[in-house]
Design a protein around this motif. Structure first.
Motif, mmCIF file in Angstrom:
data_model
loop_
_atom_site.group_PDB
_atom_site.id
_atom_site.type_symbol
_atom_site.label_atom_id
_atom_site.label_comp_id
_atom_site.label_asym_id
_atom_site.label_seq_id
_atom_site.Cartn_x
_atom_site.Cartn_y
_atom_site.Cartn_z
ATOM 1 N N LEU A 120 0.861 -1.176 0.000
ATOM 2 C CA LEU A 120 0.000 0.000 0.000
ATOM 3 C C LEU A 120 0.904 1.234 0.000
ATOM 4 O O LEU A 120 1.860 1.304 0.782
ATOM 5 C CB LEU A 120 -0.877 0.039 1.250
ATOM 6 N N VAL A 121 0.634 2.171 -0.865
ATOM 7 C CA VAL A 121 1.345 3.445 -0.859
ATOM 8 C C VAL A 121 0.441 4.447 -0.138
ATOM 9 O O VAL A 121 -0.682 4.723 -0.569
ATOM 10 C CB VAL A 121 1.673 3.920 -2.279
ATOM 11 N N LEU A 122 0.943 4.972 0.983
ATOM 12 C CA LEU A 122 0.130 5.753 1.908
ATOM 13 C C LEU A 122 0.660 7.171 2.075
ATOM 14 O O LEU A 122 1.840 7.450 1.831
ATOM 15 C CB LEU A 122 0.106 5.076 3.280
ATOM 16 N N GLU A 123 -0.209 8.029 2.541
ATOM 17 C CA GLU A 123 0.161 9.380 2.929
ATOM 18 C C GLU A 123 1.183 9.336 4.069
ATOM 19 O O GLU A 123 1.050 8.545 5.008
ATOM 20 C CB GLU A 123 -1.096 10.121 3.367
ATOM 21 N N TYR A 124 2.185 10.198 4.000
ATOM 22 C CA TYR A 124 3.203 10.285 5.042
ATOM 23 C C TYR A 124 2.782 11.326 6.083
ATOM 24 O O TYR A 124 2.477 12.469 5.741
ATOM 25 C CB TYR A 124 4.544 10.670 4.433
ATOM 26 N N ALA A 125 2.734 10.916 7.337
ATOM 27 C CA ALA A 125 2.387 11.825 8.436
ATOM 28 C C ALA A 125 3.676 12.441 8.970
ATOM 29 O O ALA A 125 4.498 11.755 9.583
ATOM 30 C CB ALA A 125 1.648 11.083 9.542
ATOM 31 N N ARG A 126 3.836 13.709 8.769
ATOM 32 C CA ARG A 126 5.090 14.394 9.069
ATOM 33 C C ARG A 126 5.538 14.229 10.517
ATOM 34 O O ARG A 126 6.709 14.029 10.808
ATOM 35 C CB ARG A 126 4.950 15.878 8.736
ATOM 36 N N PHE A 127 4.582 14.291 11.468
ATOM 37 C CA PHE A 127 4.946 14.259 12.882
ATOM 38 C C PHE A 127 4.790 12.882 13.520
ATOM 39 O O PHE A 127 4.895 12.744 14.734
ATOM 40 C CB PHE A 127 4.114 15.289 13.647
ATOM 41 N N GLY A 128 4.519 11.872 12.717
ATOM 42 C CA GLY A 128 4.437 10.517 13.233
ATOM 43 C C GLY A 128 3.090 10.188 13.845
ATOM 44 O O GLY A 128 2.119 10.940 13.719
ATOM 45 N N ASP A 129 3.032 9.049 14.511
ATOM 46 C CA ASP A 129 1.782 8.683 15.163
ATOM 47 C C ASP A 129 1.634 9.445 16.481
ATOM 48 O O ASP A 129 2.585 10.043 16.991
ATOM 49 C CB ASP A 129 1.674 7.165 15.369
ATOM 50 N N LEU A 130 0.441 9.417 17.037
ATOM 51 C CA LEU A 130 0.158 10.204 18.233
ATOM 52 C C LEU A 130 0.990 9.746 19.418
ATOM 53 O O LEU A 130 1.401 10.564 20.253
ATOM 54 C CB LEU A 130 -1.335 10.119 18.554
ATOM 55 N N SER A 131 1.244 8.454 19.513
ATOM 56 C CA SER A 131 2.056 7.941 20.610
ATOM 57 C C SER A 131 3.458 8.542 20.574
ATOM 58 O O SER A 131 3.971 9.043 21.581
ATOM 59 C CB SER A 131 2.134 6.416 20.539
ATOM 60 N N ALA A 132 4.092 8.504 19.402
ATOM 61 C CA ALA A 132 5.442 9.059 19.270
ATOM 62 C C ALA A 132 5.445 10.568 19.495
ATOM 63 O O ALA A 132 6.351 11.123 20.128
ATOM 64 C CB ALA A 132 6.006 8.724 17.889
ATOM 65 N N PHE A 133 4.414 11.239 18.986
ATOM 66 C CA PHE A 133 4.339 12.691 19.119
ATOM 67 C C PHE A 133 4.240 13.109 20.586
ATOM 68 O O PHE A 133 4.957 14.010 21.039
ATOM 69 C CB PHE A 133 3.139 13.213 18.336
ATOM 70 N N LEU A 134 3.361 12.455 21.342
ATOM 71 C CA LEU A 134 3.215 12.803 22.758
ATOM 72 C C LEU A 134 4.458 12.426 23.558
ATOM 73 O O LEU A 134 4.824 13.130 24.506
ATOM 74 C CB LEU A 134 1.986 12.109 23.337
ATOM 75 N N SER A 135 5.107 11.341 23.182
ATOM 76 C CA SER A 135 6.341 10.943 23.877
ATOM 77 C C SER A 135 7.432 11.987 23.688
ATOM 78 O O SER A 135 8.195 12.279 24.609
ATOM 79 C CB SER A 135 6.818 9.589 23.368
#
Length: 256
Positions: A120-135
């Motif tokens: 699957l070719v997917l959209e790239y989330a610049r800031f990562g997933d929410l878990s990584a962002f909050l960490s």
């Protein structure tokens, strides 16, 4: 999709026992070029950025010109066709929704060992997933911002539920932080369609965000309300700035 190898390895959602992700040999290699027979586009793999129970995610660059696919994308590769088919189907169902991770391309290929792989070719989330962002930030979001962003996630979820589809995996690993810190819902690998509103057997879940009644097996079926309960957990995590702490039921009710 995120740049979050560590967070994906710490917390996965695949069974009632919360089995952790198994480190696997890479399915793709840096500089490998993938060709899509579906769109005719090519993608050059850069590096592994995450893996979970069903596959691996790579940062990639689109080669050549395209009006519809950005240059920087993620390639999610699965070894199981069922998860690939579900995610491709739901990606098409939600195509154009501003708060769902886009699915740009889908195609199979033959891996190094001769077995079939599903991409699957997917959209790239610049800031990562929410878990990584909050960490990384270690700070909670203002309540007004958290409510606005959770309402946007609920809008995506509402579209799924109107089609009798249950997500079942609304965790901080499957909600992604994109431009302007907008939250987008992704990872539809374990979605299930229910034939009626009585739900589906609750055999697959994430213990961090699943309702306690289902964890204790007092309730045997997962229903739309359980997806909403998980979103309540996400709201609590956003306000507290901690994606590792389970929010108690009474706290979720207070926050929502």
């Amino acid at each position: 999709m995120p740049d979050s190898t560590l967070s994906l390895s710490r917390l996965t959602t695949r069974s009632t026992l919360s089995i952790r992700a198994i480190r696997r040999a890479p399915l793709l290699a840096p500089e490998q070029v993938l060709s899509s027979p579906e769109t005719g586009l090519q993608y050059r793999i850069e590096r592994l950025i995450g893996q979970g129970g069903f596959g691996q995610v790579y940062l990639a660059k689109r080669l050549g010109k395209s009006w519809s696919v950005p240059q920087t994308v993620c390639v999610k590769v699965n070894t199981r066709i069922d998860a690939w088919l579900r995610e491709a189907y739901v990606g098409n169902l939600l195509d154009g929704h501003p708060r769902a991770i886009r699915v740009y391309d889908t195609f199979p290929l033959i891996g190094f060992d001769g077995r079939a792989l599903y991409c699957l070719v997917l959209e790239y989330a610049r800031f990562g997933d929410l878990s990584a962002f909050l960490s990384r930030s270690g700070k909670g979001w203002p309540e007004a911002t958290a409510r606005r962003e959770i309402a946007a996630v609920l809008d995506v979820l509402g579209k799924l539920h109107r089609g009798q589809t249950l997500h079942r995996d609304l965790t901080p690993l499957n909600v992604f932080v994109c431009e302007n810190h907008q939250l987008k819902l992704g990872d539809f690998g374990i979605v299930r369609h229910q034939m009626d509103q009585r739900g589906i057997p609750a055999r697959t879940m994430n213990r961090l965000t699943a309702p306690s009644e289902i964890i204790a097996r007092a309730v045997r079926k997962w229903q739309a309300r359980d997806d909403v309960y998980q979103v309540g957990q996400l709201l609590g995590m956003l306000i507290r700035g901690n994606a590792r702490v389970r929010i108690h039921t009474h706290d979720v009710r207070t926050l929502t």
